[in-house]
Design an enzyme around this catalytic site. Structure first.
Site, short mmCIF file in Angstrom:
data_model
loop_
_atom_site.label_atom_id
_atom_site.label_comp_id
_atom_site.label_asym_id
_atom_site.label_seq_id
_atom_site.Cartn_x
_atom_site.Cartn_y
_atom_site.Cartn_z
N TYR A 30 2.93 -8.25 6.47
CA TYR A 30 3.38 -6.85 6.40
C TYR A 30 3.65 -6.32 7.82
CZ TYR A 30 3.17 -1.89 5.21
OH TYR A 30 3.45 -0.56 5.05
N ASP B 291 -4.46 -10.99 2.42
CA ASP B 291 -3.87 -9.75 1.93
C ASP B 291 -3.26 -10.08 0.57
OD1 ASP B 291 -2.18 -7.61 1.33
OD2 ASP B 291 -1.68 -7.23 3.43
N ARG C 202 -19.71 10.24 3.86
CA ARG C 202 -19.05 9.21 4.69
C ARG C 202 -19.73 7.86 4.44
NH1 ARG C 202 -20.60 8.96 9.65
NH2 ARG C 202 -20.48 11.20 10.05
N LYS D 257 -0.45 0.19 -3.77
CA LYS D 257 0.58 -0.54 -4.51
C LYS D 257 0.13 -0.79 -5.95
CE LYS D 257 2.19 -0.30 -0.35
NZ LYS D 257 2.08 -1.35 0.64
#
Ligand SMILES: *Cc1c(COP(=O)(O)O)cnc(C)c1O
Length: 384
Positions: free
Chosen positions: A103, A175, A51, A200
């Site tokens: 978004y 972004d 982690r 993407k």
């Protein structure tokens, strides 16, 4: 920052992806290990628990930091997990300025979840930097923008907004999902943090979710490393490896996306069934000059208007090479109806206010033979 001397495509293939020191394997192994042998109390080889850090994930984080020209990368299980991690920098009472056409998932996260934690948001049309200046308050602790926006392809002048933010000592995040670092590098234009949905273009093959925050400042790097460890929304070793594999071809894919995107935009712009086309590469785009200045290509995201919801439906049902589906940035062309997919969470009034009409269709142009994409659109538009 020592990697900067190499070109982009070289860095995409090599940075973080040196041959494995133990075996010489030219690809970074997928380290499926949750834990690591320690060499004594408080003595380890660099890894203790996955982690906190994992060698496959480390390789991807190094690679993405290099491509954005940043100091550190921090990958998360999805783009939304990365944005959620970003706002853990904030505390109750803080204020955020966010682009009003970001978004849909970002709007939903901020306005339905984060707002309940005592953080206030102003939704601002950041395409005019003066609107950002006017929205600043003493409590403003973050300005978050997206450029170009989804699906309207509205640009924000990153340098101008960064200047406003720096005057007030406010961090600015961008972004950069639509352009990828191949065409746009916000840190070089003054932003402090870059975010991507790696789902993407960075991954590019529509086979895994992921997100990244690239930091430029030590305090942000430390905060993002800490939140990875504390909340655990990190990217798995296998999916880190998928993105590493995708990134190696980012330069060639983006060149082809851009070439196909320009041709599809030009085709749509002259088509009688299409009333207008939103693509920063067209001279008719109101911010074409800004696009040329802050991006080194125009990419392959295009929105266009076919008049009615019925026409959009017909078009989406008629395509054969192109797939009717959400998402973007993969090698395959995808077409979608924004009002009922990515922006379904907004009310009809909100959509109308920003210009997402019922006849608006978005296409993510893939890297198939462009004539096949054009012929497919031509036959599908003929049904309208
Ligand atoms: C897809 C997307 C996101 C969210 O990323 P996920 O990986 O789907 O969680 C955020 N911003 C933009 C611009 C996107 O296209």
């Amino acid at each position: 920052m020592t990697q900067i001397q190499h070109g982009f495509a070289t860095r995409a293939i090599h940075d973080g992806q040196e041959p494995d020191p133990r075996t010489g394997a030219v690809n970074v192994p997928i380290y499926l290990s949750s834990t690591y042998e320690l060499q004594g109390i408080e003595k380890h080889r660099g890894w203790e628990y996955s982690r906190v850090s994992n060698p496959t994930r480390d390789a991807l984080e190094t690679s993405l930091a290099s491509l954005e020209g940043g100091a550190s990368g921090h990958v998360f299980a999805s783009g939304m997990a990365a944005i959620a991690a970003l706002v853990t920098m904030l505390s109750a009472g803080d204020h955020v300025i966010c682009g009003d056409n970001v978004y849909g998932g970002t709007t939903r996260l901020f306005s339905q979840v984060i707002v309940r934690h005592g953080i206030e948001f102003s939704w601002v049309d950041t395409s005019n930097p003066d609107n950002v200046s006017r929205a600043i308050r003493p409590a403003t602790k973050l300005v978050h923008i997206e450029t170009p926006t989804n699906p309207l392809m509205t640009l924000t002048d990153i340098r101008a907004v960064a200047n406003v933010c720096h005057e007030h000592g406010i961090p600015m995040s961008v972004d950069n999902t639509f352009m990828s670092p191949y065409f746009q590098r916000p840190l070089e234009l003054g932003a402090d943090i870059v975010m991507h949905s790696t789902t993407k273009f960075l991954n590019g093959h529509s086979d895994g979710l992921g997100g990244v925050l690239v930091a430029n400042k030590p305090e942000h790097a430390e905060a993002f490393r800490f939140v990875q460890k504390c909340t655990g929304g990190i990217l798995s070793p296998f999916e880190s490896w998928l993105v590493l594999r995708g990134v190696k071809t980012l330069a060639v894919r983006m060149k082809q996306h851009d070439e196909n995107g320009r041709k599809v935009a030009a085709f749509l712009a002259q088509h009688p069934k299409v009333s207008h086309v939103l693509y920063p590469g067209l001279e008719t785009h109101p911010q074409h000059e800004l696009a040329k200045r802050q991006m080194s290509g125009f990419g392959s995201m295009i929105a266009f208007e076919v008049g009615t919801r019925a026409n959009a439906d017909k078009l989406l049902q008629s395509v054969r090479v192109i797939t009717n589906g959400e998402s973007l940035g993969g090698v395959e062309s995808l077409i979608s109806h924004s009002a009922t997919t990515t922006h379904a969470a907004l009310s009809q009034e909100e959509r109308e206010r920003i210009g997402i009409t019922e006849g608006l269709v978005r296409i993510s142009v893939g890297i198939e033979d462009v004539d096949d994409i054009l012929n497919d659109l031509d036959q599908a538009l003929a049904n309208l």
